[in-house]
Scaffold this motif. Sequence first.
Motif, PDB file in Angstrom:
ATOM      1  N   ILE A  92      49.856  47.800  39.278  1.00 20.98           N
ATOM      2  CA  ILE A  92      48.798  48.382  38.494  1.00 20.98           C
ATOM      3  C   ILE A  92      47.513  48.268  39.216  1.00 20.98           C
ATOM      4  O   ILE A  92      46.934  47.165  39.407  1.00 20.98           O
ATOM      5  N   SER A  93      46.918  49.249  39.549  1.00 27.83           N
ATOM      6  CA  SER A  93      45.700  49.234  40.619  1.00 27.83           C
ATOM      7  C   SER A  93      44.532  49.980  39.952  1.00 27.83           C
ATOM      8  O   SER A  93      44.729  50.778  39.145  1.00 27.83           O
ATOM      9  N   SER A  94      43.164  49.570  40.122  1.00 17.91           N
ATOM     10  CA  SER A  94      42.288  50.139  39.902  1.00 17.91           C
ATOM     11  C   SER A  94      41.609  50.532  41.213  1.00 17.91           C
ATOM     12  O   SER A  94      41.267  49.742  42.147  1.00 17.91           O
ATOM     13  N   THR A  95      41.428  51.870  41.519  1.00 13.71           N
ATOM     14  CA  THR A  95      40.700  52.464  42.723  1.00 13.71           C
ATOM     15  C   THR A  95      39.239  52.781  42.529  1.00 13.71           C
ATOM     16  O   THR A  95      39.029  53.249  41.426  1.00 13.71           O
ATOM     17  N   GLY A  96      38.495  52.722  43.586  1.00  7.49           N
ATOM     18  CA  GLY A  96      37.255  53.275  43.527  1.00  7.49           C
ATOM     19  C   GLY A  96      36.039  52.429  42.434  1.00  7.49           C
ATOM     20  O   GLY A  96      35.477  53.035  41.877  1.00  7.49           O
ATOM     21  N   VAL A  97      36.619  51.372  42.315  1.00 10.23           N
ATOM     22  CA  VAL A  97      35.741  50.242  41.602  1.00 10.23           C
ATOM     23  C   VAL A  97      34.333  50.135  41.860  1.00 10.23           C
ATOM     24  O   VAL A  97      34.008  49.970  43.097  1.00 10.23           O
ATOM     25  N   THR A  98      33.294  50.310  41.024  1.00 14.95           N
ATOM     26  CA  THR A  98      32.040  50.244  41.019  1.00 14.95           C
ATOM     27  C   THR A  98      31.511  48.892  40.794  1.00 14.95           C
ATOM     28  O   THR A  98      30.227  48.503  41.391  1.00 14.95           O
ATOM     29  N   ALA A  99      32.146  47.924  40.134  1.00 18.06           N
ATOM     30  CA  ALA A  99      31.881  46.665  40.070  1.00 18.06           C
ATOM     31  C   ALA A  99      31.791  45.712  41.133  1.00 18.06           C
ATOM     32  O   ALA A  99      32.685  45.938  42.026  1.00 18.06           O
ATOM     33  N   SER A 100      31.025  44.628  41.218  1.00 17.86           N
ATOM     34  CA  SER A 100      30.957  43.735  42.481  1.00 17.86           C
ATOM     35  C   SER A 100      32.249  42.862  42.495  1.00 17.86           C
ATOM     36  O   SER A 100      32.860  42.835  41.659  1.00 17.86           O
ATOM     37  N   ASP A 101      32.518  42.526  43.926  1.00 12.20           N
ATOM     38  CA  ASP A 101      33.361  41.408  43.897  1.00 12.20           C
ATOM     39  C   ASP A 101      33.289  40.250  43.069  1.00 12.20           C
ATOM     40  O   ASP A 101      34.285  39.622  42.708  1.00 12.20           O
ATOM     41  N   ALA A 102      32.281  39.913  42.834  1.00  7.88           N
ATOM     42  CA  ALA A 102      31.819  38.480  41.814  1.00  7.88           C
ATOM     43  C   ALA A 102      32.472  38.933  40.579  1.00  7.88           C
ATOM     44  O   ALA A 102      33.069  38.092  39.977  1.00  7.88           O
ATOM     45  N   GLN A 103      32.258  40.281  40.366  1.00  8.31           N
ATOM     46  CA  GLN A 103      32.719  40.392  38.743  1.00  8.31           C
ATOM     47  C   GLN A 103      34.158  40.574  38.748  1.00  8.31           C
ATOM     48  O   GLN A 103      34.835  40.058  37.889  1.00  8.31           O
ATOM     49  N   THR A 105      36.150  39.058  40.636  1.00  9.85           N
ATOM     50  CA  THR A 105      36.547  37.561  40.958  1.00  9.85           C
ATOM     51  C   THR A 105      36.516  37.040  39.471  1.00  9.85           C
ATOM     52  O   THR A 105      37.668  36.127  38.807  1.00  9.85           O
ATOM     53  N   ALA A 106      35.768  37.275  38.560  1.00 12.08           N
ATOM     54  CA  ALA A 106      35.602  36.704  37.037  1.00 12.08           C
ATOM     55  C   ALA A 106      36.798  37.217  36.247  1.00 12.08           C
ATOM     56  O   ALA A 106      37.456  36.506  35.559  1.00 12.08           O
ATOM     57  N   ILE A 107      37.206  38.556  36.599  1.00 16.55           N
ATOM     58  CA  ILE A 107      38.296  39.143  36.131  1.00 16.55           C
ATOM     59  C   ILE A 107      39.564  38.207  36.318  1.00 16.55           C
ATOM     60  O   ILE A 107      40.440  38.022  35.796  1.00 16.55           O
ATOM     61  N   ASP A 108      39.619  38.320  37.763  1.00 19.62           N
ATOM     62  CA  ASP A 108      40.775  37.340  38.571  1.00 19.62           C
ATOM     63  C   ASP A 108      41.073  35.944  37.825  1.00 19.62           C
ATOM     64  O   ASP A 108      42.135  35.743  37.374  1.00 19.62           O
ATOM     65  N   ALA A 109      39.927  35.414  37.524  1.00 19.44           N
ATOM     66  CA  ALA A 109      39.963  34.061  36.675  1.00 19.44           C
ATOM     67  C   ALA A 109      40.721  34.140  35.501  1.00 19.44           C
ATOM     68  O   ALA A 109      41.230  33.097  35.033  1.00 19.44           O
ATOM     69  N   LYS A 110      40.425  35.427  34.818  1.00 25.69           N
ATOM     70  CA  LYS A 110      40.901  35.387  33.492  1.00 25.69           C
ATOM     71  C   LYS A 110      42.410  35.787  33.567  1.00 25.69           C
ATOM     72  O   LYS A 110      43.367  35.539  32.556  1.00 25.69           O
ATOM     73  N   LEU A 111      42.765  36.414  34.646  1.00 29.88           N
ATOM     74  CA  LEU A 111      44.229  36.834  34.543  1.00 29.88           C
ATOM     75  C   LEU A 111      44.961  35.978  35.340  1.00 29.88           C
ATOM     76  O   LEU A 111      46.205  35.912  35.341  1.00 29.88           O
ATOM     77  N   ASP A 112      44.245  35.265  36.428  1.00 30.72           N
ATOM     78  CA  ASP A 112      45.230  34.788  37.611  1.00 30.72           C
ATOM     79  C   ASP A 112      44.511  33.307  37.953  1.00 30.72           C
ATOM     80  O   ASP A 112      44.102  32.465  37.222  1.00 30.72           O
ATOM     81  N   ASP A 113      44.245  33.328  39.189  1.00 29.32           N
ATOM     82  CA  ASP A 113      43.905  32.103  39.893  1.00 29.32           C
ATOM     83  C   ASP A 113      42.370  32.186  40.238  1.00 29.32           C
ATOM     84  O   ASP A 113      41.864  31.278  41.071  1.00 29.32           O
ATOM     85  N   GLY A 114      41.687  33.274  40.140  1.00 30.20           N
ATOM     86  CA  GLY A 114      40.073  33.199  40.631  1.00 30.20           C
ATOM     87  C   GLY A 114      39.963  33.623  42.118  1.00 30.20           C
ATOM     88  O   GLY A 114      38.793  33.383  42.353  1.00 30.20           O
ATOM     89  N   ASP A 115      41.089  33.971  42.510  1.00 24.94           N
ATOM     90  CA  ASP A 115      41.018  34.058  44.011  1.00 24.94           C
ATOM     91  C   ASP A 115      41.296  35.636  44.416  1.00 24.94           C
ATOM     92  O   ASP A 115      42.611  35.848  44.111  1.00 24.94           O
ATOM     93  N   LEU A 116      40.730  36.393  44.778  1.00 29.01           N
ATOM     94  CA  LEU A 116      41.060  37.816  45.071  1.00 29.01           C
ATOM     95  C   LEU A 116      41.929  38.141  46.194  1.00 29.01           C
ATOM     96  O   LEU A 116      42.505  39.285  46.373  1.00 29.01           O
ATOM     97  N   THR A 117      42.296  36.881  46.893  1.00 28.79           N
ATOM     98  CA  THR A 117      43.369  37.082  48.023  1.00 28.79           C
ATOM     99  C   THR A 117      44.679  36.634  47.869  1.00 28.79           C
ATOM    100  O   THR A 117      45.528  36.625  48.786  1.00 28.79           O
ATOM    101  N   THR A 118      44.724  35.878  46.690  1.00 29.97           N
ATOM    102  CA  THR A 118      46.054  35.337  46.414  1.00 29.97           C
ATOM    103  C   THR A 118      46.501  35.483  44.877  1.00 29.97           C
ATOM    104  O   THR A 118      45.581  35.914  44.129  1.00 29.97           O
ATOM    105  N   GLY A 119      47.525  35.201  44.373  1.00 32.09           N
ATOM    106  CA  GLY A 119      47.947  35.517  43.141  1.00 32.09           C
ATOM    107  C   GLY A 119      48.560  36.712  42.701  1.00 32.09           C
ATOM    108  O   GLY A 119      48.857  37.611  43.630  1.00 32.09           O
ATOM    109  N   ARG A 120      48.482  36.912  41.492  1.00 34.55           N
ATOM    110  CA  ARG A 120      49.207  38.134  40.852  1.00 34.55           C
ATOM    111  C   ARG A 120      48.046  39.177  40.797  1.00 34.55           C
ATOM    112  O   ARG A 120      48.393  40.287  40.698  1.00 34.55           O
TER     113      ARG A 120
END
Length: 134
Positions: A92-103, A105-120
């Motif tokens: 499931i993807s989200s395209t055209g996101v206007t949020a920053s990579d920092a934001q 990454t914070a979402i990634d930390a809630k879902l996964d490993d906090g690293d946008l290049t690895t994990g789920r």
Amino acid sequence: IIGLLAAMAIPAFTRVRESAQNARFVSDLRTFAQAFETYSLRNGAWPNNAGTGVVPAGMSGELSDASWTTAKNSVGGRWNWDRGINGNAAGISSTGVTASDAQMTAIDAKLDDGDLTTGRFQKYSGRFTLILEQ
């Protein structure tokens, strides 16, 4: 005094707003993931790839939430079902996101490993994808 109070309130308001956006995005992803997994269990396969904001064929029963087809999600992007994209079987993807990579990454930390290049949960050339199957 009013200027000082405003200077203190604006960053706090921004943090609260971002936190609410993140919580909504994570909640939507989990809801959608459950819908796609239910479809896969019932049909023995993932639905076919669909365009941005388009409910995949056969998913109208599982994906009854109108937030899939809205103009923008909570981080400014649009939802997209990806099958066979970026080397993953389903996501499931989200395209055209206007949020920053920092934001994100914070979402990634809630879902996964906090690293946008690895994990789920990963970032692939402008899209953020929750991988359901690799």
